[in-house]
Design a protein around this motif. Structure first.
Motif, PDB file in Angstrom:
ATOM      1  N   ILE A  69       0.832  -1.204   0.000  1.00  0.00           N
ATOM      2  CA  ILE A  69       0.000   0.000   0.000  1.00  0.00           C
ATOM      3  C   ILE A  69       0.868   1.255   0.000  1.00  0.00           C
ATOM      4  CG2 ILE A  69      -1.554   1.359   1.452  1.00  0.00           C
ATOM      5  CD1 ILE A  69      -3.087  -1.128   2.062  1.00  0.00           C
ATOM      6  N   GLU A  70       1.925   1.251   0.788  1.00  0.00           N
ATOM      7  CA  GLU A  70       2.797   2.432   0.837  1.00  0.00           C
ATOM      8  C   GLU A  70       3.491   2.664  -0.496  1.00  0.00           C
ATOM      9  OE1 GLU A  70       2.908   4.696   3.186  1.00  0.00           O
ATOM     10  OE2 GLU A  70       1.317   3.507   4.129  1.00  0.00           O
ATOM     11  N   GLU A  71       3.901   1.592  -1.166  1.00  0.00           N
ATOM     12  CA  GLU A  71       4.535   1.751  -2.478  1.00  0.00           C
ATOM     13  C   GLU A  71       3.547   2.309  -3.501  1.00  0.00           C
ATOM     14  OE1 GLU A  71       6.030  -2.088  -3.411  1.00  0.00           O
ATOM     15  OE2 GLU A  71       7.621  -2.043  -1.881  1.00  0.00           O
ATOM     16  N   VAL A  72       2.306   1.862  -3.448  1.00  0.00           N
ATOM     17  CA  VAL A  72       1.281   2.390  -4.356  1.00  0.00           C
ATOM     18  C   VAL A  72       1.018   3.859  -4.046  1.00  0.00           C
ATOM     19  CG1 VAL A  72      -1.146   2.222  -5.017  1.00  0.00           C
ATOM     20  CG2 VAL A  72       0.204   0.142  -4.724  1.00  0.00           C
ATOM     21  N   ARG A  73       0.949   4.190  -2.768  1.00  0.00           N
ATOM     22  CA  ARG A  73       0.723   5.585  -2.383  1.00  0.00           C
ATOM     23  C   ARG A  73       1.888   6.474  -2.852  1.00  0.00           C
ATOM     24  NH1 ARG A  73      -0.344   4.895   2.688  1.00  0.00           N
ATOM     25  NH2 ARG A  73      -2.580   5.320   2.642  1.00  0.00           N
ATOM     26  N   ALA A  74       3.119   5.958  -2.755  1.00  0.00           N
ATOM     27  CA  ALA A  74       4.292   6.746  -3.156  1.00  0.00           C
ATOM     28  C   ALA A  74       4.313   6.993  -4.662  1.00  0.00           C
ATOM     29  CB  ALA A  74       5.569   6.031  -2.710  1.00  0.00           C
ATOM     30  N   ARG A  75       3.839   6.035  -5.445  1.00  0.00           N
ATOM     31  CA  ARG A  75       3.815   6.240  -6.901  1.00  0.00           C
ATOM     32  C   ARG A  75       2.793   7.289  -7.299  1.00  0.00           C
ATOM     33  NH1 ARG A  75       4.535   0.456  -7.177  1.00  0.00           N
ATOM     34  NH2 ARG A  75       2.294   0.131  -7.493  1.00  0.00           N
ATOM     35  N   GLY A  76       1.725   7.413  -6.520  1.00  0.00           N
ATOM     36  CA  GLY A  76       0.718   8.431  -6.776  1.00  0.00           C
ATOM     37  C   GLY A  76      -0.125   8.187  -8.006  1.00  0.00           C
ATOM     38  N   GLU A  77      -0.145   6.968  -8.501  1.00  0.00           N
ATOM     39  CA  GLU A  77      -0.903   6.679  -9.727  1.00  0.00           C
ATOM     40  C   GLU A  77      -2.289   6.106  -9.459  1.00  0.00           C
ATOM     41  OE1 GLU A  77       1.402   4.188 -12.270  1.00  0.00           O
ATOM     42  OE2 GLU A  77       3.202   5.440 -12.133  1.00  0.00           O
ATOM     43  N   PHE A  78      -2.529   5.633  -8.221  1.00  0.00           N
ATOM     44  CA  PHE A  78      -3.827   5.036  -7.929  1.00  0.00           C
ATOM     45  C   PHE A  78      -4.880   6.114  -7.735  1.00  0.00           C
ATOM     46  CE2 PHE A  78      -7.119   3.431  -5.111  1.00  0.00           C
ATOM     47  CZ  PHE A  78      -7.461   2.238  -5.734  1.00  0.00           C
ATOM     48  N   LYS A  79      -5.964   6.004  -8.454  1.00  0.00           N
ATOM     49  CA  LYS A  79      -7.059   6.965  -8.370  1.00  0.00           C
ATOM     50  C   LYS A  79      -8.336   6.220  -7.987  1.00  0.00           C
ATOM     51  CE  LYS A  79      -4.286  10.156  -9.964  1.00  0.00           C
ATOM     52  NZ  LYS A  79      -3.720  11.184  -9.052  1.00  0.00           N
ATOM     53  N   PRO A  80      -8.736   6.309  -6.730  1.00  0.00           N
ATOM     54  CA  PRO A  80      -9.978   5.629  -6.345  1.00  0.00           C
ATOM     55  C   PRO A  80     -11.166   6.204  -7.098  1.00  0.00           C
ATOM     56  CG  PRO A  80      -9.240   7.120  -4.603  1.00  0.00           C
ATOM     57  CD  PRO A  80      -8.143   7.065  -5.600  1.00  0.00           C
ATOM     58  N   ARG A  81     -12.036   5.336  -7.524  1.00  0.00           N
ATOM     59  CA  ARG A  81     -13.227   5.777  -8.262  1.00  0.00           C
ATOM     60  C   ARG A  81     -14.239   6.364  -7.295  1.00  0.00           C
ATOM     61  NH1 ARG A  81     -14.984   0.877 -12.074  1.00  0.00           N
ATOM     62  NH2 ARG A  81     -16.525   2.438 -12.691  1.00  0.00           N
ATOM     63  N   LYS A  82     -15.041   7.270  -7.790  1.00  0.00           N
ATOM     64  CA  LYS A  82     -16.059   7.905  -6.972  1.00  0.00           C
ATOM     65  C   LYS A  82     -17.378   7.168  -7.120  1.00  0.00           C
ATOM     66  CE  LYS A  82     -13.977  12.503  -7.301  1.00  0.00           C
ATOM     67  NZ  LYS A  82     -14.201  13.919  -7.704  1.00  0.00           N
TER      68      LYS A  82
END
Length: 504
Positions: free
Chosen positions: A483-496
């Motif tokens: 999760i921290e690696e995904v957060r650091a990349r900044g590419e994950f965009k949760p859908r609304k």
């Protein structure tokens, strides 16, 4: 050295002998394998009649004997009965077709080699043969040995396969008849089985690794009758037959999986209805979570059968409002964000069982979230290939380090099917997905589900990985690192969420 290809199947109408006998020759072809393989080929035919008829579910062996043969056993010149398997054919649609018992008698000639198989249906007085069985007293499979073969032939054509019948009076047996077509299909099957045995053929996939075939098929027939009406009330634009029967199959598998998984830890619920016996079976202590539930059908079937849980998706579907109120209360509009799991504590309760059924971009998160939320297990049936924050790239996305096994044995245990090269993008994605699961401390169990979908491979996590130094704290930390690696990349965009979550 490459394995030789199976010789072409070349059937021809069998010659009728000048002297009339009980047996009517129907069709024949070169065997392309030696006599000693014949018994192995016809054994597969006996144990798996469903491969030749979509109307047969399976066969059950009632008894097996090597003496004291039934009075109906035919007498053959030059061959003696050696073994008889008494089996029952179970129809796929028991409401329409009746089961049928049958004696399968193996005959041996000189040298104790099996060279004949005769199938004899046993019909009770006043009864009749079901539609799925040919109108015959007996069906005979023969291996006719040839004496003209050279010992050094690379592909031995050492005999002829022939099918003969003892037909009921008035049964057509010309090449356009149903009886002839049935014999043609049976002959091709024996030819294929024989060559497969000789070439050490390995099945592309192995079914029933986690849940046995017989209880699954038996329960599926019950569930199908209870829920097939959903085809007629389907509200989506997609194919109702595919989706309804696919989700009935998945629900059946889950009910049996849960029965086995929680048998020692969960109390059995009471139910006064013996016809709904599965309602007494154990279930996940925290309920189920249908991750990206889409049309909500799987959630509905499980809820209708008494299983507590929720289905979540980013938007409601047309189908949702047409389900009964008990199902609607279990369907939630919710946008999952793995980077803020704390906010989802009301949904992800400890002891839940997480279902990722063709969950697309949620698929890679299933084993991770299952570890972090203290789930009691999960199942993932991947379709579209996603990693945590983008589409899977076979050149870029390498499997996580294997925590216990070397690469060869790890991949071999995944039951991926195919020819073993695992070169396809989908195979590589499944290897990657299983590596995520094992990296998070789950023991992988893999099943090829009996559902009408080409995407029917499932990976199941319900047991912690057994390692010398592994501990749950380590596996939780690994999941957090993802999760921290995904957060650091900044590419994950949760859908609304789409629409008002409170409406469902």
């Amino acid at each position: 050295m490459a394995q030789a290809q199976r010789p072409k199947f070349t059937p021809e109408i069998a010659t009728i002998e000048a002297q009339p006998t009980q047996w009517v020759p129907m069709i024949r072809c070169p065997a392309d394998f030696p006599l000693e393989i014949f018994e192995l080929a016809i054994l597969q035919l006996v144990h798996h009649p469903e491969y030749n008829s979509t109307l047969i579910l399976r066969s059950e062996v009632l008894s097996e004997r090597t003496n004291g043969f039934p009075a109906s056993t035919p007498v053959l010149d030059g061959s003696e009965p050696a073994k008889c398997i008494h089996r029952k054919l179970l129809p796929r649609r028991p409401g329409r077709d009746a089961p049928l018992e049958q004696h399968c008698t193996f005959y041996a000639s000189e040298g104790d080699a099996i060279d004949n198989l005769i199938l004899t249906p046993t019909v009770p007085p006043g009864g009749s043969l079901p539609y799925y069985h040919p109108a015959v007293h007996h069906i005979r499979f023969r291996y006719l040995a040839s004496s003209s073969n050279s010992a050094d032939e690379p592909i031995p054509t050492t005999g002829t396969l022939q099918i003969e019948v003892d037909p009921l009076p008035g049964t057509p047996n010309d090449p356009n008849s149903r009886l002839y077509r049935t014999c043609l299909a049976l002959l091709e099957t024996v030819h294929r089985y024989g060559w497969g045995v000789m070439g050490n053929y390995k099945k592309r996939v192995i079914h029933d690794c986690v849940v046995p075939r017989e209880p699954y098929q038996d329960l599926y027939l019950v569930m199908r009758e209870r829920h097939k009406h959903l085809v007629d009330t389907w509200q989506e634009v997609t194919d109702p037959y595919k989706h309804v029967f696919e989700d009935i199959g998945i629900a059946t598998f889950l009910v049996l999986l849960w029965k086995d998984t929680y048998k020692t830890s969960s109390p059995i619920l009471e139910s006064g209805d013996v016809e709904e016996f599965w309602k007494t079976w154990p279930r996940p202590p925290g309920g189920f979570i249908d991750f990206g539930c889409g049309n909500g059908l799987l959630t509905h079937i499980l809820a209708a059968e008494g299983y507590a849980g929720v289905g979540i998706d980013v938007r409601a579907r047309t189908s949702w409002s047409h389900y009964p109120a008990s199902t609607q209360s279990s369907l939630k509009v919710h946008a999952f964000d793995p980077l803020s799991l704390e906010a989802d504590s009301e949904i992800f309760k400890p002891g839940s069982f997480i279902i990722g059924n063709h969950a697309d971009e949620l698929t890679p998160w299933v084993p991770v979230v299952s570890r972090l939320t203290k789930a009691s297990g999960y199942i993932s049936i991947p379709c579209c290939a996603w990693v945590f924050d983008r589409k899977f790239d076979r050149a870029r996305d390498k499997p996580f380090p294997y925590t216990e096994e070397k690469e060869g044995s790890f991949v071999a245990g995944l039951n991926l099917g195919g020819e073993g090269s695992n070169a396809s993008s989908y195979s590589m994605y499944r290897i990657w997905l299983a590596s995520v699961s094992q990296w998070c401390g789950w023991t992988n169990e893999c099943e090829v589900l009996r559902i009408p979908s080409t995407r029917n491979w499932a990976v199941i996590g319900r047991k912690n990985l057994v390692t010398e130094g592994g501990a749950e704290e380590e596996w939780v930390e690994r999941a957090r690192e993802i999760i921290e690696e995904v957060r650091a990349r900044g590419e994950f965009k949760p859908r609304k969420p789409e629409g008002k979550a409170g409406e469902h």
